[in-house]
Design an enzyme around this catalytic site. Structure first.
Site, PDB file in Angstrom:
ATOM      1  CD  GLU A  39      -1.426  -2.282   1.999  1.00 47.09           C
ATOM      2  OE1 GLU A  39      -2.222  -3.225   2.018  1.00 47.09           O
ATOM      3  OE2 GLU A  39      -0.337  -2.428   2.151  1.00 47.09           O
ATOM      4  CG  ASN A  41       6.035  -0.406  -2.355  1.00 53.12           C
ATOM      5  OD1 ASN A  41       6.847   0.091  -1.881  1.00 53.12           O
ATOM      6  ND2 ASN A  41       6.284  -1.819  -2.589  1.00 53.12           N
ATOM      7  CE1 TYR A 107       6.582  -9.672   3.478  1.00 55.17           C
ATOM      8  CE2 TYR A 107       6.129 -12.143   3.025  1.00 55.17           C
ATOM      9  CZ  TYR A 107       5.945 -10.712   2.523  1.00 55.17           C
ATOM     10  OH  TYR A 107       6.075 -10.536   1.321  1.00 55.17           O
ATOM     11  NE  ARG A 109       3.308  -7.801   7.402  1.00 58.11           N
ATOM     12  CZ  ARG A 109       2.999  -7.581   6.001  1.00 58.11           C
ATOM     13  NH1 ARG A 109       3.336  -8.298   5.123  1.00 58.11           N
ATOM     14  NH2 ARG A 109       2.598  -6.172   5.921  1.00 58.11           N
ATOM     15  N   GLY A 233       1.725  -8.099 -21.096  1.00 58.54           N
ATOM     16  CA  GLY A 233       0.946  -7.115 -21.149  1.00 58.54           C
ATOM     17  C   GLY A 233      -0.223  -6.823 -20.321  1.00 58.54           C
ATOM     18  N   GLY A 257       7.163  -4.595  -6.847  1.00 64.70           N
ATOM     19  CA  GLY A 257       6.396  -3.204  -7.072  1.00 64.70           C
ATOM     20  C   GLY A 257       5.857  -2.730  -8.291  1.00 64.70           C
ATOM     21  CG  ASP A 260       2.458  -2.437  -5.029  1.00 67.58           C
ATOM     22  OD1 ASP A 260       1.512  -3.223  -4.989  1.00 67.58           O
ATOM     23  OD2 ASP A 260       3.665  -2.795  -4.913  1.00 67.58           O
ATOM     24  CG  ASP A 296      10.125  -3.506  -1.533  1.00 66.65           C
ATOM     25  OD1 ASP A 296      11.105  -4.247  -1.900  1.00 66.65           O
ATOM     26  OD2 ASP A 296       9.305  -3.843  -0.787  1.00 66.65           O
TER      27      ASP A 296
END
Length: 318
Positions: A39, A41, A107, A109, A233, A257, A260, A296
């Site tokens: 989010e 990014n 991770y 977290r 694509g 990334g 995003d 990122d």
């Protein structure tokens, strides 16, 4: 002109530790500190495209939290609704890169600061000047209670007549595919714009055939179903027809990334009234540029870079 349009997102952010050498992490002693999180990014990608970008989050009241906050603010992201909390360390992720280029992400977290965010923290005034609310599956995956927060965000957005976009951004290290499917099916009826990878949508509905995707979009009244397909694509189903756009040829060095960035690019193009084919072209260009830089969010381009890339303008180096 871009600054007239506002986009809001919410979610966790992390300190990313990139290894200075390849191989198993137990043999790596030096890391480079970066900032990441889907989010965030996305919010940075929007800010670099000159959109007004608001990010709602919680950070640990620690040095890493301050790093993220300062970085986001320095990128022009509105962090007025980001707060520091005691007792919840800022999230980390550590990357492992093998000699063949493959890798893993680990991770850290647990007890993420974003767990302290509650539905009552979402206020109507946060949505002033906002045109699009962008949500992702990462925030939902962190804790099941986050669905209540997302539902409140959606309710306010609908009341204000705002567009709602959603990127499933599946994280199977955080929850199972069955849990993800159940959560997404709750949200789909409220989504205007679904931005999803081809592999993701196949995992969610069991197929990536156009007939099945068409039926899915019609069933949930998703007005714009956007399929991100990397080097193949992208595609858009809208107004009962499919459009396809080829990818830009680049030599990718890091795909983190890119999705995003694609999301930010598509929403920029939509808000600025681009025709559907040009929306896909612009989003493809942003995603392609992201892959040419390691990190990122380091490759998320400035607005003028995207237009120069699309128009194949020569770069004057000196």
């Amino acid at each position: 002109m871009s600054l007239n349009y506002g986009i809001l997102t919410l979610g966790d952010a992390m300190i990313t530790l990139n290894p200075a050498s390849t191989g198993p992490l137990r043999f790596v002693s030096t890391f480079e500190r970066k900032v990441g999180g889907a989010e965030l990014n996305f919010a940075i990608g929007c800010a670099r495209l000159d959109l007004r970008s608001k990010w709602i989050s919680r950070l640990g009241k620690d040095e890493f939290g301050r790093v993220i906050y300062n970085f986001a603010k320095g990128e022009g992201v509105d962090v007025d609704d980001v707060a520091f909390v005691e007792g919840y360390p800022t999230s980390l992720n550590v990357k492992e890169i093998r000699e063949d280029g493959s890798g893993k992400t680990f991770y850290y977290r647990h007890q993420s600061p974003v767990l302290t965010l509650e539905p009552d923290d979402i206020k109507e005034e946060m949505f002033e000047g906002i045109d699009v609310v962008h949500l992702t599956g990462v925030f939902l995956a962190i804790h099941r209670k986050n669905m209540d927060i997302v539902q409140k965000v959606i309710a306010i957005a609908k009341e204000k007549g705002l567009l709602i976009s959603f990127d499933p951004n599946i994280r199977l290290k955080l929850w199972s595919i069955d849990e993800a499917r159940a959560a997404y099916q709750t949200l789909f009826p409220a989504i205007d714009i679904l931005l999803t990878g081809r592999d993701e949508i196949k995992s969610i509905i069991g197929s990536d055939e156009e007939e099945e995707l068409t039926s899915f979009a019609e069933r949930y009244s998703i007005s714009q179903l956007v399929i991100k397909d990397g080097a193949q694509g992208s595609a858009l189903y809208s107004h009962h027809q499919w459009l396809h756009q080829e990818a830009f040829p680049v030599n990718p060095v890091d795909t983190v990334g890119a999705g995003d960035g694609f999301d930010a690019g598509y929403l920029y193009a939509l808000l600025h009234g681009f025709e559907p084919e040009r929306r896909l072209e612009f989003a493809n260009a942003v995603g392609a540029l992201v892959t040419t830089v390691s990190g990122d969010n380091e490759g998320l381009p400035q607005l003028e870079e995207v237009f120069s890339f699309i128009n194949k303008e020569a770069v004057v180096e000196r």
